[in-house]
Write an enzyme that holds these catalytic residues in place. Structure first.
Site, PDB file in Angstrom:
ATOM      1  N   GLN A   1       0.832  -1.200   0.000  1.00 34.04           N
ATOM      2  CA  GLN A   1       0.000   0.000   0.000  1.00 34.04           C
ATOM      3  C   GLN A   1       0.870   1.256   0.000  1.00 34.04           C
ATOM      4  O   GLN A   1       1.919   1.304   0.632  1.00 34.04           O
ATOM      5  CB  GLN A   1      -0.933   0.003   1.216  1.00 34.04           C
ATOM      6  CG  GLN A   1      -2.026   1.044   1.111  1.00 34.04           C
ATOM      7  CD  GLN A   1      -3.193   0.751   2.031  1.00 34.04           C
ATOM      8  OE1 GLN A   1      -3.321  -0.349   2.550  1.00 34.04           O
ATOM      9  NE2 GLN A   1      -4.051   1.734   2.243  1.00 34.04           N
TER      10      GLN A   1
ATOM     11  N   SER B   1       4.558  -6.426   2.559  1.00 30.96           N
ATOM     12  CA  SER B   1       3.283  -6.342   3.270  1.00 30.96           C
ATOM     13  C   SER B   1       2.151  -6.823   2.375  1.00 30.96           C
ATOM     14  O   SER B   1       2.078  -8.002   2.033  1.00 30.96           O
ATOM     15  CB  SER B   1       3.063  -4.916   3.765  1.00 30.96           C
ATOM     16  OG  SER B   1       1.867  -4.807   4.517  1.00 30.96           O
ATOM     17  N   LEU B   2       1.266  -5.932   1.952  1.00 33.33           N
ATOM     18  CA  LEU B   2       0.154  -6.284   1.062  1.00 33.33           C
ATOM     19  C   LEU B   2       0.634  -7.076  -0.147  1.00 33.33           C
ATOM     20  O   LEU B   2      -0.058  -7.999  -0.619  1.00 33.33           O
ATOM     21  CB  LEU B   2      -0.532  -5.001   0.604  1.00 33.33           C
ATOM     22  CG  LEU B   2      -1.586  -5.128  -0.492  1.00 33.33           C
ATOM     23  CD1 LEU B   2      -2.837  -5.814   0.041  1.00 33.33           C
ATOM     24  CD2 LEU B   2      -1.916  -3.755  -1.059  1.00 33.33           C
TER      25      LEU B   2
ATOM     26  N   ARG C   1      -9.313  -7.315   4.458  1.00 31.83           N
ATOM     27  CA  ARG C   1      -8.171  -6.793   5.229  1.00 31.83           C
ATOM     28  C   ARG C   1      -8.231  -5.273   5.279  1.00 31.83           C
ATOM     29  O   ARG C   1      -8.054  -4.650   6.319  1.00 31.83           O
ATOM     30  CB  ARG C   1      -6.879  -7.265   4.571  1.00 31.83           C
ATOM     31  CG  ARG C   1      -5.560  -6.849   5.223  1.00 31.83           C
ATOM     32  CD  ARG C   1      -4.437  -7.408   4.362  1.00 31.83           C
ATOM     33  NE  ARG C   1      -3.112  -7.239   4.919  1.00 31.83           N
ATOM     34  CZ  ARG C   1      -2.274  -6.262   4.597  1.00 31.83           C
ATOM     35  NH1 ARG C   1      -2.660  -5.317   3.744  1.00 31.83           N
ATOM     36  NH2 ARG C   1      -1.061  -6.205   5.123  1.00 31.83           N
TER      37      ARG C   1
ATOM     38  N   HIS D   1       0.986  -2.284  10.753  1.00 36.31           N
ATOM     39  CA  HIS D   1       2.118  -3.049  11.291  1.00 36.31           C
ATOM     40  C   HIS D   1       2.535  -2.604  12.689  1.00 36.31           C
ATOM     41  O   HIS D   1       3.729  -2.452  12.985  1.00 36.31           O
ATOM     42  CB  HIS D   1       3.308  -2.980  10.326  1.00 36.31           C
ATOM     43  CG  HIS D   1       2.989  -3.548   8.988  1.00 36.31           C
ATOM     44  ND1 HIS D   1       2.733  -4.884   8.789  1.00 36.31           N
ATOM     45  CD2 HIS D   1       2.852  -2.953   7.773  1.00 36.31           C
ATOM     46  CE1 HIS D   1       2.461  -5.092   7.511  1.00 36.31           C
ATOM     47  NE2 HIS D   1       2.509  -3.932   6.878  1.00 36.31           N
TER      48      HIS D   1
ATOM     49  N   GLN E   1       1.162 -10.766   9.952  1.00 36.32           N
ATOM     50  CA  GLN E   1       1.572  -9.582   9.204  1.00 36.32           C
ATOM     51  C   GLN E   1       0.827  -8.330   9.627  1.00 36.32           C
ATOM     52  O   GLN E   1       1.337  -7.213   9.521  1.00 36.32           O
ATOM     53  CB  GLN E   1       1.332  -9.870   7.720  1.00 36.32           C
ATOM     54  CG  GLN E   1       1.795  -8.831   6.741  1.00 36.32           C
ATOM     55  CD  GLN E   1       1.165  -9.033   5.386  1.00 36.32           C
ATOM     56  OE1 GLN E   1       0.046  -8.613   5.160  1.00 36.32           O
ATOM     57  NE2 GLN E   1       1.876  -9.710   4.493  1.00 36.32           N
TER      58      GLN E   1
END
Length: 313
Positions: free
Chosen positions: A14, A95-96, A120, A204, A253
Site C-alpha cells: 500500500q 506487506s500487502l 483486510r 504493522h 503480518q
C-alpha cells in the site's frame, strides 16, 4: 520458455497506488490485463476496473479500495509478463504485496487474494476510524536505536517499528502523538530526515491486534496450497514452506513489522542477481538499487518500463 535465471519478483504494498494506474495495461494488453480485472470485478461485486482506470486519487487511496486495486494491478502486470515467458526464481511482497506473491506461487487463487485484501482493508480502516494513528519514516539512524527510542516512550501511547526497509530507513507506526514524540527524539539523536507518511491507518503495529482474530477467521474460509515457487515472507524474511505457514504469516503480518532488509538478504543468499518490481510502484526497486551493488533492478509501473522488460523475454 525456461525459467528466468536467478530473478526475484517483488510485489509492492500500500502506498504504491495512483490514479489511472491500470489504464496503460488495459489499453495496451487488454486480453491479459482484462482477464485479471474481470476476475477482480466478479470477486468484489463492483467495477474495480473502472476505479483503476478513471477513479480519482482520493477514491483509490481509501484502504479498502487501495488494497485490492494494488493487488489486481500487480497481478495484471504479472499476467502480461508471464504470457511472454517471465518465470521468476523466487517471489516476495512488501506487506500487502505478499498476497500477490502467494498467487504467483499458486498458494492462493487470484479471486481469493483479492477478496481477502478487500476484507483486510475494511478491517484496517475500522482501526483507523477508532484511533488517530500515524506512520513516519526515519532516515539516518540504525533500527536498533529506533527500537530503543520507541521502547522508552510513555505506555499510554504506541510507537513501534513497522518497516525495516533498509539500513538507514526505518518506518514507525502507532498513535499520532506518540509517533510525533518518537520522531522528535530521533532528530535529537541525529536522524538526517523524518517524513510523515500519507497513510490511512497505523499499519504493522500493536494497534492492529484487535482485528487479528476476525481476520484469522476470514483466512480460514479460503483454500491455501503449498507453494509451487519459493516465497520469501516479509514477516520473517525467510522462505514460506507450507500452506498453513502462509496462512499464519498473513495473520501475523497485520501487527508485525515488515523485515525488508532480511528479505533482500535472503534473496542474495539464494543467488538472486535480477530484481523485478511488478506492479504500480517503484519503491522496492529503489531499495534494491541502493542495497545491492551490481544487481540488475527493473520496475514495471508504466508503459515504457513494461515494454522494455518484455523485450528481454
Amino acid at each position: 520458455m525456461s525459467s528466468t535465471p536467478k530473478s526475484l519478483a517483488m510485489f509492492p504494498g500500500q502506498g504504491s497506488q495512483r490514479a489511472g494506474m491500470a489504464e496503460f495495461l488495459l489499453s495496451h494488453y487488454p486480453e491479459a490485463a482484462g482477464r485479471i480485472f474481470a476476475t477482480a470485478d466478479r470477486a468484489l461485486g463492483f467495477s474495480l476496473t473502472e476505479l483503476c482506470v478513471s477513479g480519482s486519487a482520493t477514491e483509490i487511496a481509501c484502504t479498502e479500495i487501495a488494497q485490492p486495486a494494488i493487488v489486481a494491478t500487480s497481478l495484471a502486470v504479472l499476467e502480461v509478463l508471464s504470457e511472454k515467458g517471465f518465470r521468476p526464481s523466487l517471489v516476495t511482497g512488501h506487506s500487502l504485496g505478499e498476497y500477490t506473491a502467494l498467487v504467483a506461487a499458486q498458494v492462493l487463487a487470484p479471486q481469493d487474494a483479492i477478496g481477502l485484501v478487500r476484507r483486510r482493508g475494511e478491517l484496517m480502516a475500522r482501526v483507523s476510524d477508532k484511533v488517530p494513528g500515524a506512520m513516519a519514516a526515519i532516515f539516518g539512524l540504525p533500527v536498533e536505536l529506533i527500537e530503543v527510542i520507541c521502547a522508552g516512550l510513555p505506555a499510554d501511547g504506541v510507537a513501534e517499528v513497522a518497516n525495516h526497509n533498509e539500513a538507514g530507513q526505518t518506518v514507525i507506526s502507532g498513535t499520532r502523538n506518540t509517533v510525533a514524540q518518537a520522531t522528535r527524539i530521533a532528530v535529537a539523536y541525529g536522524a538526517h530526515r523524518v517524513v510523515e507518511l500519507d497513510v490511512s491507518a497505523p499499519f504493522h503495529c500493536s494497534l492492529m491486534d484487535e482485528i487479528e482474530d476476525e481476520f484469522a477467521a476470514e483466512l480460514d474460509r479460503y483454500d491455501f496450497a503449498s507453494p509451487r515457487l519459493p516465497v520469501i515472507s516479509s514477516v520473517t524474511g525467510e522462505p514460506v514452506t507450507t500452506a498453513e505457514e502462509a496462512r499464519w504469516l498473513l495473520r501475523c503480518q497485520l501487527a508485525g513489522p515488515v523485515r525488508w532488509v532480511d528479505v533482500l538478504t535472503t534473496a542474495q543468499l539464494h543467488g538472486i542477481t535480477d530484481y523485478v518490481e511488478i506492479g504500480p510502484g517503484r519503491v522496492l526497486s529503489g531499495l534494491a538499487n541502493r542495497m545491492i551493488s551490481g544487481a540488475s533492478v527493473r520496475s514495471t509501473n508504466d508503459k515504457r518500463r513494461v515494454a522494455a522488460l518484455l523485450q528481454t523475454y
